[in-house]
Design a protein around this motif. Structure first.
Motif, short mmCIF file in Angstrom:
data_model
loop_
_atom_site.label_atom_id
_atom_site.label_comp_id
_atom_site.label_asym_id
_atom_site.label_seq_id
_atom_site.Cartn_x
_atom_site.Cartn_y
_atom_site.Cartn_z
N LYS A 202 -10.10 -1.55 -23.09
CA LYS A 202 -8.78 -0.56 -23.03
C LYS A 202 -7.64 -1.29 -22.59
CE LYS A 202 -11.66 3.68 -22.76
NZ LYS A 202 -12.91 3.05 -22.55
N LYS A 203 -7.26 -2.60 -23.02
CA LYS A 203 -5.97 -3.12 -22.59
C LYS A 203 -5.15 -3.46 -23.84
CE LYS A 203 -7.32 -3.83 -18.30
NZ LYS A 203 -6.73 -3.00 -17.52
N ARG A 204 -3.94 -3.13 -24.18
CA ARG A 204 -2.82 -3.51 -25.11
C ARG A 204 -2.51 -4.77 -25.24
NH1 ARG A 204 -4.68 0.89 -26.35
NH2 ARG A 204 -5.85 -0.55 -27.73
N LEU A 205 -2.65 -5.57 -24.02
CA LEU A 205 -2.24 -7.08 -24.12
C LEU A 205 -3.24 -7.85 -23.32
CD1 LEU A 205 -0.27 -9.73 -24.69
CD2 LEU A 205 0.82 -9.00 -22.69
N LEU A 206 -4.00 -8.81 -23.98
CA LEU A 206 -4.92 -9.75 -23.32
C LEU A 206 -4.56 -11.23 -23.64
CD1 LEU A 206 -8.34 -8.46 -23.97
CD2 LEU A 206 -7.27 -8.47 -22.01
N VAL A 207 -4.37 -11.89 -22.59
CA VAL A 207 -3.92 -13.22 -22.82
C VAL A 207 -5.19 -14.16 -22.05
CG1 VAL A 207 -1.43 -12.95 -22.79
CG2 VAL A 207 -2.53 -13.39 -20.70
N SER A 208 -5.18 -15.40 -22.43
CA SER A 208 -6.40 -16.46 -21.65
C SER A 208 -5.67 -17.08 -20.48
CB SER A 208 -6.71 -17.26 -22.94
OG SER A 208 -5.65 -18.11 -23.36
N GLU A 209 -6.39 -17.49 -19.78
CA GLU A 209 -5.99 -18.38 -18.65
C GLU A 209 -5.50 -19.81 -19.10
OE1 GLU A 209 -7.90 -19.41 -14.56
OE2 GLU A 209 -8.97 -20.46 -16.03
N GLU A 210 -5.89 -20.05 -20.36
CA GLU A 210 -5.41 -21.44 -20.79
C GLU A 210 -3.66 -21.43 -21.27
OE1 GLU A 210 -9.83 -21.72 -21.91
OE2 GLU A 210 -8.11 -20.06 -21.68
N ILE A 211 -3.34 -20.15 -21.69
CA ILE A 211 -2.09 -20.08 -22.22
C ILE A 211 -1.08 -19.69 -20.88
CG2 ILE A 211 -2.00 -17.56 -22.38
CD1 ILE A 211 -0.04 -18.27 -24.91
N LEU A 212 -1.74 -19.24 -19.79
CA LEU A 212 -1.05 -18.81 -18.78
C LEU A 212 -0.76 -20.29 -17.96
CD1 LEU A 212 -2.51 -15.46 -17.21
CD2 LEU A 212 -0.40 -16.16 -18.04
N LEU A 213 -1.92 -20.95 -17.83
CA LEU A 213 -1.74 -22.39 -17.34
C LEU A 213 -0.60 -23.16 -17.82
CD1 LEU A 213 -5.65 -23.16 -16.52
CD2 LEU A 213 -3.74 -22.67 -14.80
N GLN A 214 -0.75 -23.20 -19.12
CA GLN A 214 0.28 -24.17 -20.06
C GLN A 214 1.63 -23.58 -19.65
OE1 GLN A 214 -0.04 -26.78 -21.61
NE2 GLN A 214 2.16 -26.94 -22.43
N ALA A 215 1.86 -22.26 -19.69
CA ALA A 215 3.38 -21.68 -19.38
C ALA A 215 3.74 -22.28 -17.97
CB ALA A 215 3.19 -20.18 -19.57
N ARG A 216 2.64 -22.26 -17.03
CA ARG A 216 3.10 -22.64 -15.58
C ARG A 216 3.40 -24.29 -15.64
NH1 ARG A 216 -1.47 -20.50 -12.96
NH2 ARG A 216 -0.44 -18.80 -12.91
N SER A 217 2.54 -24.97 -16.50
CA SER A 217 3.17 -26.33 -16.64
C SER A 217 4.51 -26.57 -17.26
CB SER A 217 1.75 -27.18 -17.45
OG SER A 217 2.17 -28.29 -17.60
#
Length: 175
Positions: free
Chosen positions: A124-139
């Motif tokens: 029941k979430k409208r937006l799901l993102v993976s840890e991989e994309i968050l880690l890449q964005a942080r990098s």
């Protein structure tokens, strides 16, 4: 809805989402029925593709909320859309047969992103993102030294590690 009205609604949806995607330097790989696949960093990688994909995802939700307010004011039904984002390598190129070729992206990254859609409904979430994309964005942010990064992405919350069909390891997801 009558087929003509469905087509008109889809066109309006696609136009709104395409505008957001292009604003964040994304490309639309394909439209399929009532879905679309946006890609970032193809054909050439840029230093902030993951950041742009995440910003785009959040802006797509905002645009959908604005559109739904207008639709409801005019007595139309709300449109529900799920958005997912993942990061990884893809294969880009022509696929098909000589008589009918399609320029596309394929690979585990594309499959995983698609399968995250199934989890949007069950979680029941409208937006799901993976840890991989968050880690890449942080990098990417470490390289760009953007002070607004924390403000923009601090609202993602961990929603668990989930099994994804076709993957050996669970995927850590945020919403």
């Amino acid at each position: 809805m009558a087929p003509e009205k469905v087509v008109a609604m889809l066109r309006s949806f696609y136009q709104r989402m395409a505008k957001v995607i292009f604003t964040y330097n994304g490309s639309i790989e394909h439209f399929g029925g009532d879905s679309l696949l946006a890609v970032f960093g193809v054909p050439d990688e840029k230093p902030n593709d993951a950041i742009n994909a995440l910003l785009c995802s959040k802006q797509m939700l905002r645009e959908l909320e604005r559109w739904n307010k207008k639709r409801i004011l005019h007595g139309r039904q709300e449109i529900i859309a799920d958005i997912t984002a993942h990061y990884g390598d893809v294969v880009l190129g022509d696929i098909g047969v000589q008589e009918s070729m399609s320029y596309t992206v394929i690979g585990d990254t594309v499959n995983t992103t698609s399968r995250l859609q199934e989890l949007c409904r069950s979680l029941k979430k409208r937006l799901l993102v993976s840890e991989e994309i968050l880690l890449q964005a942080r990098s990417e942010n470490d390289d760009l030294h953007d002070q607004n990064f924390h403000n923009e992405f601090s609202d993602f919350e961990f929603v668990g590690s989930h099994e994804i069909r076709g993957r050996r390891q669970n995927v850590k997801l945020y919403s």
